[in-house]
Design an enzyme around this catalytic site. Structure first.
Site, PDB file in Angstrom:
ATOM      1  N   LYS A 140     -15.986  13.311   4.690  1.00 48.12           N
ATOM      2  CA  LYS A 140     -15.547  12.507   5.975  1.00 48.12           C
ATOM      3  C   LYS A 140     -14.003  12.698   5.810  1.00 48.12           C
ATOM      4  O   LYS A 140     -13.474  12.965   5.048  1.00 48.12           O
ATOM      5  CB  LYS A 140     -15.997  11.324   5.992  1.00 48.12           C
ATOM      6  CG  LYS A 140     -15.346  10.284   4.848  1.00 48.12           C
ATOM      7  CD  LYS A 140     -16.185   8.865   4.929  1.00 48.12           C
ATOM      8  CE  LYS A 140     -15.368   8.024   3.888  1.00 48.12           C
ATOM      9  NZ  LYS A 140     -15.721   6.415   3.998  1.00 48.12           N
ATOM     10  N   ARG A 177     -20.699  -4.831   6.011  1.00 49.89           N
ATOM     11  CA  ARG A 177     -19.834  -3.993   7.202  1.00 49.89           C
ATOM     12  C   ARG A 177     -21.125  -3.467   8.134  1.00 49.89           C
ATOM     13  O   ARG A 177     -21.968  -4.371   8.477  1.00 49.89           O
ATOM     14  CB  ARG A 177     -18.990  -3.093   6.643  1.00 49.89           C
ATOM     15  CG  ARG A 177     -17.753  -3.452   5.858  1.00 49.89           C
ATOM     16  CD  ARG A 177     -16.857  -2.217   5.513  1.00 49.89           C
ATOM     17  NE  ARG A 177     -17.742  -1.247   4.924  1.00 49.89           N
ATOM     18  CZ  ARG A 177     -16.928  -0.229   4.595  1.00 49.89           C
ATOM     19  NH1 ARG A 177     -15.629   0.140   4.537  1.00 49.89           N
ATOM     20  NH2 ARG A 177     -17.794   0.908   3.753  1.00 49.89           N
ATOM     21  N   TYR A 207      18.182   4.928   8.198  1.00 44.65           N
ATOM     22  CA  TYR A 207      18.017   4.098   9.370  1.00 44.65           C
ATOM     23  C   TYR A 207      18.100   2.620   8.909  1.00 44.65           C
ATOM     24  O   TYR A 207      17.581   2.338   7.486  1.00 44.65           O
ATOM     25  CB  TYR A 207      16.640   4.093   9.934  1.00 44.65           C
ATOM     26  CG  TYR A 207      16.503   5.280  11.054  1.00 44.65           C
ATOM     27  CD1 TYR A 207      17.249   5.398  12.106  1.00 44.65           C
ATOM     28  CD2 TYR A 207      15.567   6.175  10.839  1.00 44.65           C
ATOM     29  CE1 TYR A 207      17.287   6.126  12.986  1.00 44.65           C
ATOM     30  CE2 TYR A 207      15.461   7.087  11.989  1.00 44.65           C
ATOM     31  CZ  TYR A 207      16.252   7.078  13.064  1.00 44.65           C
ATOM     32  OH  TYR A 207      16.188   8.116  13.879  1.00 44.65           O
ATOM     33  N   MET A 211      10.594  10.047  10.507  1.00 50.09           N
ATOM     34  CA  MET A 211       9.478  10.633  11.201  1.00 50.09           C
ATOM     35  C   MET A 211       9.577  12.250  10.475  1.00 50.09           C
ATOM     36  O   MET A 211       8.238  12.633  10.021  1.00 50.09           O
ATOM     37  CB  MET A 211       9.565  10.585  12.649  1.00 50.09           C
ATOM     38  CG  MET A 211       8.393  11.228  13.377  1.00 50.09           C
ATOM     39  SD  MET A 211       8.392  11.440  15.099  1.00 50.09           S
ATOM     40  CE  MET A 211       8.194   9.788  15.613  1.00 50.09           C
TER      41      MET A 211
END
Length: 376
Positions: A43, A141, A263, A316
């Site tokens: 997956k 779940r 930043y 980013m």
């Protein structure tokens, strides 16, 4: 593969070692109890390594049972693997039974509603199509409760409408071998499935493989271990790394003592530094939480065998690295830095980011040049 000219257009490269994935599968297979089959969970794009490429390599090595999460993933695996059994872990989405049957796919039925819809479709086609049954042994779940499972199995019209080919459950705490919930789930699974000796059973994920033969049953479903991840928290990781991320150095600059980097000015230069700025960031799967501050160090890259600590926030599109003590000839514009791979384990990066290696692997390389080759 891309040619040499187009290679320069990428900020980094992601190399996937299919041979290492196959070796990991064989390593796990050799640990199993006699008669237990080693499947593969592929997956999330095979944990970021490429769904079709990875599944085909495992199929060619002898793997015959595969697990994905979503129907759309399963549909991508229908070509080139004629003998494969493909299970959809997220079950039967409403109205998808016909599509799954047309492609020979098997839903993992985890609720009474799903079972009723699958049974109705099978009665309509007058064919007992295969499916797995998911029972909940304590993770809460997906999965049938013990009472729901008992009622389904006693309903001859319902269970007689299709062919249950697997009964499975999922471990909640397998990464911690000493956790009492492992044995509790094992006992519940045995009790629930004992009346049905002719239906194959599966409890173990990657961690379950290492918990011992009691957990292996007829089939195991490794995921993270196939991709070099660490399945057991308290033991060394025996799996081979299968992915390598290398980011391109865009520039090298000097930062004076006392100045801040990145930043929010979270990192202050405690000495005069030489800093490399590389073309990778959280948009490429380099998780932002692994950045550095004055209060705590962050993750690192490796250049020519030398560790290069991250300085400040991960942005980013870029990361700044401390290369002050690395030989200058290794640190040049256009050179590559290993940000994940044989020298920078995903589990180590995950510790800095306060996450797990699953998140790193499944997030990697949306903008990197992807190639399939050995990383040894």
């Amino acid at each position: 593969m891309t040619d040499a000219a187009s290679d320069s257009l990428f900020g980094g490269r992601l190399t996937i070692d299919l041979d290492a994935i196959v070796s990991n599968w064989r390593f796990l297979k050799d640990k199993l109890a006699t008669g237990s089959e080693c499947a593969a969970t592929v997956k999330a794009d095979a944990y970021g390594t490429g769904l079709t490429q990875t599944a085909k390599a495992l199929y060619d090595a002898g793997c015959r049972t595969f697990f994905v999460a979503l129907p759309v993933e399963a549909l991508k695996l229908c070509r080139g693997m004629p003998e494969a059994k493909i299970y959809v872990l997220d079950g039967l989405f409403p109205g998808t039974a016909e599509t799954l049957v047309e492609k020979g796919l098997r839903p993992v039925l985890g609720s009474v509603e799903e079972i009723r819809e699958w049974a109705d479709f099978c009665r309509t086609t007058q064919i007992r199509h295969p499916a797995a049954l998911h029972v909940d042994t304590g993770i809460h779940r997906l999965g049938l409760s013990a009472d729901e499972f008992d009622a389904v199995m006693k309903d001859a019209d319902l269970i007689g409408s299709f062919t249950p080919t697997l009964i499975m459950s999922h471990l909640a705490c397998g990464s911690d071998p000493a956790h009492p919930k492992n044995r509790d789930q094992l006992a519940k699974f045995r009790a629930m499935t004992a009346p049905y000796p002719d239906i194959p059973k599966s409890l173990a994920n990657s961690a379950g493989v290492f918990l011992g033969s009691d957990f292996h049953f007829d089939l195991v479903r490794p995921g993270i271990s196939l991709y070099g991840g660490k399945a057991i928290d308290t033991a060394p990781n025996p799996m081979q790394p299968v992915a390598q991320v290398e980011a391109r150095i865009m520039m090298v600059r000097d930062v004076p003592v006392g100045d801040t980097i990145g930043y929010s000015a979270t990192q202050t230069a405690k000495r005069s530094l030489k800093v490399a700025v590389v073309a990778a960031g959280y948009a490429d799967g380099m998780i932002r939480r692994a950045g550095s501050t004055d209060a705590a160090p962050g993750a690192f890259g490796v250049i020519g065998g030398h560790k290069a600590p991250i300085l400040g926030r991960i942005s980013m599109d870029m990361i700044t690295l401390d290369v002050t003590d690395i030989p200058a000839h290794l640190v040049r514009r256009g050179a590559f830095v290993e940000m994940l791979g044989p020298q920078v384990a995903a589990s180590d990066l995950a510790a800095y980011a306060e996450t797990i290696d699953y998140e790193y692997l499944t997030s990697l390389g949306r903008r990197f040049q992807r190639r399939y080759a050995s990383i040894a």
